[in-house]
Design a protein around this motif. Structure first.
Motif, PDB file in Angstrom:
ATOM      1  N   PRO A 125       0.814  -1.225   0.000  1.00 42.12           N
ATOM      2  CA  PRO A 125       0.000   0.000   0.000  1.00 42.12           C
ATOM      3  C   PRO A 125       0.845   1.273   0.000  1.00 42.12           C
ATOM      4  CG  PRO A 125      -0.960  -1.600   1.489  1.00 42.12           C
ATOM      5  CD  PRO A 125       0.359  -2.157   1.069  1.00 42.12           C
ATOM      6  N   GLN A 126       1.948   1.295   0.743  1.00 38.99           N
ATOM      7  CA  GLN A 126       2.818   2.475   0.736  1.00 38.99           C
ATOM      8  C   GLN A 126       3.454   2.661  -0.634  1.00 38.99           C
ATOM      9  OE1 GLN A 126       5.410   1.449   3.983  1.00 38.99           O
ATOM     10  NE2 GLN A 126       3.981   2.172   5.559  1.00 38.99           N
ATOM     11  N   LEU A 127       3.904   1.566  -1.242  1.00 38.92           N
ATOM     12  CA  LEU A 127       4.514   1.645  -2.568  1.00 38.92           C
ATOM     13  C   LEU A 127       3.497   2.114  -3.606  1.00 38.92           C
ATOM     14  CD1 LEU A 127       7.122   1.153  -4.152  1.00 38.92           C
ATOM     15  CD2 LEU A 127       6.401  -1.226  -4.465  1.00 38.92           C
ATOM     16  N   LEU A 128       2.266   1.641  -3.504  1.00 37.91           N
ATOM     17  CA  LEU A 128       1.216   2.095  -4.426  1.00 37.91           C
ATOM     18  C   LEU A 128       0.956   3.590  -4.268  1.00 37.91           C
ATOM     19  CD1 LEU A 128      -1.303  -0.891  -4.106  1.00 37.91           C
ATOM     20  CD2 LEU A 128       0.062  -0.303  -6.119  1.00 37.91           C
ATOM     21  N   THR A 129       1.015   4.076  -3.030  1.00 33.44           N
ATOM     22  CA  THR A 129       0.845   5.518  -2.780  1.00 33.44           C
ATOM     23  C   THR A 129       1.962   6.306  -3.455  1.00 33.44           C
ATOM     24  OG1 THR A 129      -0.192   5.063  -0.633  1.00 33.44           O
ATOM     25  CG2 THR A 129       0.659   7.288  -0.982  1.00 33.44           C
ATOM     26  N   ILE A 130       3.186   5.823  -3.362  1.00 35.13           N
ATOM     27  CA  ILE A 130       4.330   6.490  -3.998  1.00 35.13           C
ATOM     28  C   ILE A 130       4.157   6.509  -5.514  1.00 35.13           C
ATOM     29  CG2 ILE A 130       6.806   6.243  -4.486  1.00 35.13           C
ATOM     30  CD1 ILE A 130       7.058   5.153  -1.573  1.00 35.13           C
ATOM     31  N   ILE A 131       3.763   5.362  -6.088  1.00 41.37           N
ATOM     32  CA  ILE A 131       3.588   5.281  -7.541  1.00 41.37           C
ATOM     33  C   ILE A 131       2.469   6.214  -8.007  1.00 41.37           C
ATOM     34  CG2 ILE A 131       2.998   3.760  -9.469  1.00 41.37           C
ATOM     35  CD1 ILE A 131       4.259   1.453  -7.824  1.00 41.37           C
ATOM     36  N   ASP A 132       1.365   6.251  -7.247  1.00 44.88           N
ATOM     37  CA  ASP A 132       0.244   7.131  -7.613  1.00 44.88           C
ATOM     38  C   ASP A 132       0.650   8.592  -7.663  1.00 44.88           C
ATOM     39  OD1 ASP A 132      -1.603   5.114  -7.948  1.00 44.88           O
ATOM     40  OD2 ASP A 132      -2.335   5.193  -5.880  1.00 44.88           O
ATOM     41  N   ASN A 133       1.665   8.968  -6.898  1.00 46.14           N
ATOM     42  CA  ASN A 133       2.124  10.362  -6.854  1.00 46.14           C
ATOM     43  C   ASN A 133       3.327  10.616  -7.764  1.00 46.14           C
ATOM     44  OD1 ASN A 133       0.729  12.095  -4.511  1.00 46.14           O
ATOM     45  ND2 ASN A 133       0.787   9.946  -3.880  1.00 46.14           N
ATOM     46  N   SER A 134       3.644   9.649  -8.638  1.00 45.27           N
ATOM     47  CA  SER A 134       4.804   9.765  -9.523  1.00 45.27           C
ATOM     48  C   SER A 134       4.360   9.720 -10.984  1.00 45.27           C
ATOM     49  CB  SER A 134       5.791   8.617  -9.261  1.00 45.27           C
ATOM     50  OG  SER A 134       6.135   8.535  -7.896  1.00 45.27           O
ATOM     51  N   ASN A 135       5.220  10.210 -11.864  1.00 43.55           N
ATOM     52  CA  ASN A 135       4.900  10.150 -13.299  1.00 43.55           C
ATOM     53  C   ASN A 135       6.105   9.822 -14.173  1.00 43.55           C
ATOM     54  OD1 ASN A 135       6.284  12.656 -13.382  1.00 43.55           O
ATOM     55  ND2 ASN A 135       4.359  13.742 -12.985  1.00 43.55           N
ATOM     56  N   ASN A 136       7.241   9.532 -13.555  1.00 42.50           N
ATOM     57  CA  ASN A 136       8.441   9.098 -14.275  1.00 42.50           C
ATOM     58  C   ASN A 136       9.446   8.599 -13.240  1.00 42.50           C
ATOM     59  OD1 ASN A 136       9.917  11.403 -13.238  1.00 42.50           O
ATOM     60  ND2 ASN A 136       8.957  12.637 -14.844  1.00 42.50           N
ATOM     61  N   PRO A 137      10.563   8.006 -13.677  1.00 44.16           N
ATOM     62  CA  PRO A 137      11.530   7.475 -12.695  1.00 44.16           C
ATOM     63  C   PRO A 137      12.064   8.521 -11.729  1.00 44.16           C
ATOM     64  CG  PRO A 137      11.973   6.557 -14.867  1.00 44.16           C
ATOM     65  CD  PRO A 137      10.929   7.606 -15.065  1.00 44.16           C
ATOM     66  N   GLU A 138      12.305   9.753 -12.209  1.00 42.83           N
ATOM     67  CA  GLU A 138      12.861  10.791 -11.340  1.00 42.83           C
ATOM     68  C   GLU A 138      11.875  11.195 -10.249  1.00 42.83           C
ATOM     69  OE1 GLU A 138      15.859  11.809 -11.126  1.00 42.83           O
ATOM     70  OE2 GLU A 138      16.690  10.921 -12.947  1.00 42.83           O
ATOM     71  N   SER A 139      10.605  11.336 -10.605  1.00 42.45           N
ATOM     72  CA  SER A 139       9.612  11.705  -9.585  1.00 42.45           C
ATOM     73  C   SER A 139       9.377  10.551  -8.615  1.00 42.45           C
ATOM     74  CB  SER A 139       8.294  12.136 -10.239  1.00 42.45           C
ATOM     75  OG  SER A 139       7.703  11.068 -10.952  1.00 42.45           O
ATOM     76  N   PHE A 140       9.509   9.310  -9.109  1.00 43.92           N
ATOM     77  CA  PHE A 140       9.422   8.152  -8.217  1.00 43.92           C
ATOM     78  C   PHE A 140      10.536   8.227  -7.171  1.00 43.92           C
ATOM     79  CE2 PHE A 140      10.635   3.822  -6.995  1.00 43.92           C
ATOM     80  CZ  PHE A 140       9.413   3.291  -6.615  1.00 43.92           C
ATOM     81  N   ARG A 141      11.765   8.525  -7.627  1.00 46.40           N
ATOM     82  CA  ARG A 141      12.889   8.657  -6.703  1.00 46.40           C
ATOM     83  C   ARG A 141      12.633   9.786  -5.699  1.00 46.40           C
ATOM     84  NH1 ARG A 141      17.155  11.827  -5.755  1.00 46.40           N
ATOM     85  NH2 ARG A 141      19.071  10.871  -4.928  1.00 46.40           N
ATOM     86  N   GLU A 142      12.121  10.907  -6.175  1.00 41.72           N
ATOM     87  CA  GLU A 142      11.827  12.034  -5.279  1.00 41.72           C
ATOM     88  C   GLU A 142      10.847  11.624  -4.194  1.00 41.72           C
ATOM     89  OE1 GLU A 142      10.435  15.321  -7.566  1.00 41.72           O
ATOM     90  OE2 GLU A 142      12.267  15.467  -8.776  1.00 41.72           O
ATOM     91  N   ASN A 143       9.826  10.846  -4.565  1.00 47.85           N
ATOM     92  CA  ASN A 143       8.827  10.418  -3.584  1.00 47.85           C
ATOM     93  C   ASN A 143       9.383   9.381  -2.615  1.00 47.85           C
ATOM     94  OD1 ASN A 143       6.498  11.994  -4.225  1.00 47.85           O
ATOM     95  ND2 ASN A 143       6.272  10.813  -6.116  1.00 47.85           N
ATOM     96  N   ILE A 144      10.277   8.513  -3.115  1.00 48.85           N
ATOM     97  CA  ILE A 144      10.960   7.566  -2.230  1.00 48.85           C
ATOM     98  C   ILE A 144      11.767   8.324  -1.178  1.00 48.85           C
ATOM     99  CG2 ILE A 144      12.889   5.923  -2.135  1.00 48.85           C
ATOM    100  CD1 ILE A 144      10.402   4.580  -3.087  1.00 48.85           C
ATOM    101  N   PHE A 145      12.375   9.433  -1.612  1.00 49.04           N
ATOM    102  CA  PHE A 145      13.261  10.187  -0.733  1.00 49.04           C
ATOM    103  C   PHE A 145      12.522  11.159   0.187  1.00 49.04           C
ATOM    104  CE2 PHE A 145      16.581   8.281  -2.953  1.00 49.04           C
ATOM    105  CZ  PHE A 145      17.811   8.684  -2.478  1.00 49.04           C
ATOM    106  N   LYS A 146      11.229  11.343  -0.022  1.00 51.82           N
ATOM    107  CA  LYS A 146      10.484  12.317   0.791  1.00 51.82           C
ATOM    108  C   LYS A 146      10.607  12.039   2.289  1.00 51.82           C
ATOM    109  CE  LYS A 146       6.836  14.581  -1.883  1.00 51.82           C
ATOM    110  NZ  LYS A 146       7.308  14.427  -3.255  1.00 51.82           N
ATOM    111  N   THR A 147      10.576  10.773   2.655  1.00 51.95           N
ATOM    112  CA  THR A 147      10.626  10.410   4.078  1.00 51.95           C
ATOM    113  C   THR A 147      11.961   9.765   4.453  1.00 51.95           C
ATOM    114  OG1 THR A 147       9.567   8.291   3.552  1.00 51.95           O
ATOM    115  CG2 THR A 147       8.132  10.097   4.254  1.00 51.95           C
TER     116      THR A 147
END
Length: 678
Positions: free
Chosen positions: A634-656
């Motif tokens: 569920p946390q990973l799905l939340t991150i993916i839902d807030n991403s739109n490319n590999p760079e934004s995925f990394r940014e969301n991984i790094f948020k916390t």
């Protein structure tokens, strides 16, 4: 040696160093050797050495617990002299927190004299009493006073709360007596009083734990579990609010008594030896006491539909028929709280799809009987008696049901279907793993996040000869998911392990076992990927694809099927690894030794990896394990839902990654950082 004896020794001691300087003190203790090399720092070190020689033993008292016991005593008895904290503080700064202290009063007499001198010399080192640092002990004392007024005797010794079985039962009786009077109104009062914690957008309750809280929290998670045992008609409707407030007061003091609440975000730092074990136990119980187990409807739909929108299990259970019923139940609950309905209400909606007999069978299979719901749950340690998450519905009469709150009971939909299949299909867990991996890959693709998926490779023979003595069975590698950005390579390893009831009950052996089969096991796998990548600068997959290091950072993400709650917290996990990486786990004889063997096997392999020359960066100062993450699906799905490319995925991984509020609620912290940066 107890607190009372310590206080007596302090009262009897007449030493006075208030008018002395360091030279006078040195002469008093005959510490002067060569005056030309004598200074205050040397004298302080010599006195600290004297304290150590007086008190340190192999087995004895814990200085941290002793200091806290003194604080509880102070809050219980306002006549306690604050100077005693100077004495115990001076003793504490002379020792390591893991040191054990003698119980011999004669040795303590000497140590108290040295400590009084040290307090004079080191007054700038904050050995004095700071009340805000003892907030937990203050509320333990208030709880002891509260229960004393109920004729319940509570003692504390070496940090351990002591109450007879009879006195503990008096607390439970007081709660149960009032719960019975509230009946079915108990659960409604809880839901109505926790609306401020509910995020409608995320369809989940945020954790109320926050180290900035200066007052004891209401143990809503504990009260929810208790309330489900009393869904009967209320015995007293006129005084419901008064009775509910009484339950709140009793339960708040009960939770405060055992010190589960954190009042500082630094409590999870420097977790070593026995403190680590105690912290894991208390953290697990705090999750259960203060917060709710939950699964948002959005994530339930994504997970359960990806697993069971198929006919492959029809010989065991018609999963698609179950999904149709689940959809209708969620729709009904979204329109009212709680959803009360009967067989006819659902049959009207699904008459063209499901027969009444099939529908009756499905509803009953999804339902608890009221008399079996959380039967025997009353103590904070009764997690093994908790069963409300196993089924989403409650059958109150023949063909009459309640669906209380979807996010709090959604997990039951997954559990009923999966446990039914597991009885007949021993490969179900493997099937779930493949399907979840496919779900994540498809979600990443839908968000334009390019990735490797399910790539296999042969371990280079030279690498295997050089490094695989720790585990000769490891030969070839398999990567679940890899995402590349300009600066990072992100490995995702998915494990289907979930927290067991024993872990939720605070069993440290089972907590470590669950973490070992999810977090540790995944990190071991990724550790070998990283080792090969750093040794050879690339991994060549059987498919012909190639992953190149190119000087990039490596982010290592273990993924569990569902939340591990506080144990998904990045800072807690980093401290956990610090505490365990150079140790071996051992527990009491009554624990299944195979659990410990498996835990140590994974820890041994991780330790071996971190000591490889190519992995020397994990031996650095600071926080070397900050890149070893742990998310749930569920946390990973939340991150993916807030991403739109590999760079934004990394940014969301790094948020916390580098931020902690101390609440240990990933969803709350992710939401907080998003709002900060919006």
């Amino acid at each position: 040696m107890d607190i009372e004896k310590f206080i007596t020794l302090c009262q009897e001691n007449t030493s006075d160093f208030s008018s002395m300087d360091y030279l006078n003190i040195a002469e008093h203790f005959d510490l002067i050797e060569e005056k030309n090399v004598l200074n205050q720092e040397n004298i302080i070190k010599k006195i600290q050495s004297k304290i150590q020689k007086s008190l340190k033993v192999e087995n004895g008292l814990n200085i941290r617990s002793f200091r806290k016991d003194l604080a509880v005593k102070y809050f219980l008895d306002e006549n306690i002299n604050r100077d005693y904290f100077n004495i115990i503080g001076s003793i504490a700064i002379s020792l390591d927190l893991t040191d054990k202290l003698t119980k011999d009063p004669e040795n303590w007499k000497s140590a108290i004299v040295y400590a009084k001198a040290l307090a004079k010399l080191a007054n700038h080192r904050s050995t004095d009493f700071a009340e805000h640092t003892y907030r937990k002990e203050k509320y333990i004392a208030e709880a002891i006073k509260f229960f004393s007024r109920m004729n319940i005797k509570i003692l504390i010794n070496d940090g351990i709360i002591i109450a007879s079985k009879d006195d503990q039962q008096k607390i439970f009786n007081a709660i149960e007596y009032r719960a019975k009077k509230l009946g079915g109104n108990f659960i409604y009062n809880i839901i109505n009083n926790t609306n401020h914690l509910l995020s409608e957008k995320q369809d989940r309750y945020f954790s109320q734990q926050n180290p900035n809280n200066k007052n004891p929290l209401v143990p809503w998670g504990y009260l929810l579990k208790v309330s489900l045992r009393y869904l009967n008609t209320p015995e007293n409707k006129t005084k419901g609010n008064v009775i509910f407030k009484e339950i709140i007061s009793i339960s708040k003091h009960y939770a405060a008594l055992y010190g589960f609440q954190e009042y500082s975000q630094f409590e999870s730092l420097n977790l070593k030896n026995e403190r680590l074990i105690d912290y894991l136990h208390k953290t697990s119980l705090a999750d259960q006491i203060f917060n709710f187990e939950q699964l948002s409807t959005h994530h339930l739909r994504e997970i359960i539909w990806s697993l069971y929108d198929t006919d492959e299990f029809d010989s065991i259970i018609n999963t698609r028929m179950y999904l149709q019923v689940i959809h209708e139940l969620i729709t009904i609950q979204e329109s009212c709280f709680p959803a009360r309905f009967n067989l006819h209400d659902i049959a009207e909606r699904l008459s063209h799809l499901i027969s009444a007999s099939d529908l009756s069978y499905i509803l009953d299979s999804l339902s608890h009987k009221t008399e079996e719901l959380n039967k025997g749950f009353i103590s904070l340690n009764d997690g093994a008696n908790k069963n409300h998450t196993f089924m989403p519905l409650i059958r109150i009469k023949h063909h009459e049901y309640i669906f209380i709150k979807k996010s709090l009971f959604n997990f039951g939909f997954y559990d009923v279907i999966t446990s039914t299949i597991r009885k007949k299909n021993k490969h179900i867990d493997e099937i779930i793993g493949h399907k979840i991996e496919k779900l994540i890959s498809e979600k990443l693709t839908s968000k334009n996040i390019t990735h490797f998926n399910n790539e296999k490779y042969k371990t280079p023979s030279e690498f295997r000869k050089k490094y695989f003595e720790i585990n000769q069975q490891r030969k070839d590698g398999e990567c679940d998911i890899i995402i590349e950005t300009d600066s990072s390579i992100i490995f995702l390893e998915i494990k289907k392990k979930i927290l067991t009831r024993q872990s939720l009950s605070g069993s440290v052996a089972h907590i470590l076992n669950d973490l070992s089969k999810s977090y540790f096991a995944a990190q071991v796998q990724i550790g070998w990927h990283e080792s090969i990548l750093r040794e050879n600068d690339f991994i060549e997959f059987d498919s012909g694809k190639k992953l190149e290091l190119r000087g990039r950072d490596i982010e290592r993400i273990a993924v569990s099927l569902f939340d591990f709650y506080s144990f998904n917290d990045n800072f807690l996990l980093s401290e956990l690894l610090r505490g365990l990486i150079n140790s071996r786990v051992d527990v009491d004889d009554y624990i299944d030794k195979s659990l410990i063997k498996d835990i140590n096997k994974n820890l041994d392999e991780l330790r071996f990896q971190f000591r490889l020359p190519i992995m020397e960066h994990y031996n650095s100062e600071g926080n070397p394990f900050i890149n070893l993450r742990f998310f749930s699906i569920p946390q990973l799905l939340t991150i993916i839902d807030n991403s739109n490319n590999p760079e934004s995925f990394r940014e969301n991984i790094f948020k916390t990654r580098h931020i902690t509020t101390g609440c240990k609620d990933w969803y709350k912290e992710f939401d907080y950082v998003k709002k900060l940066r919006s």
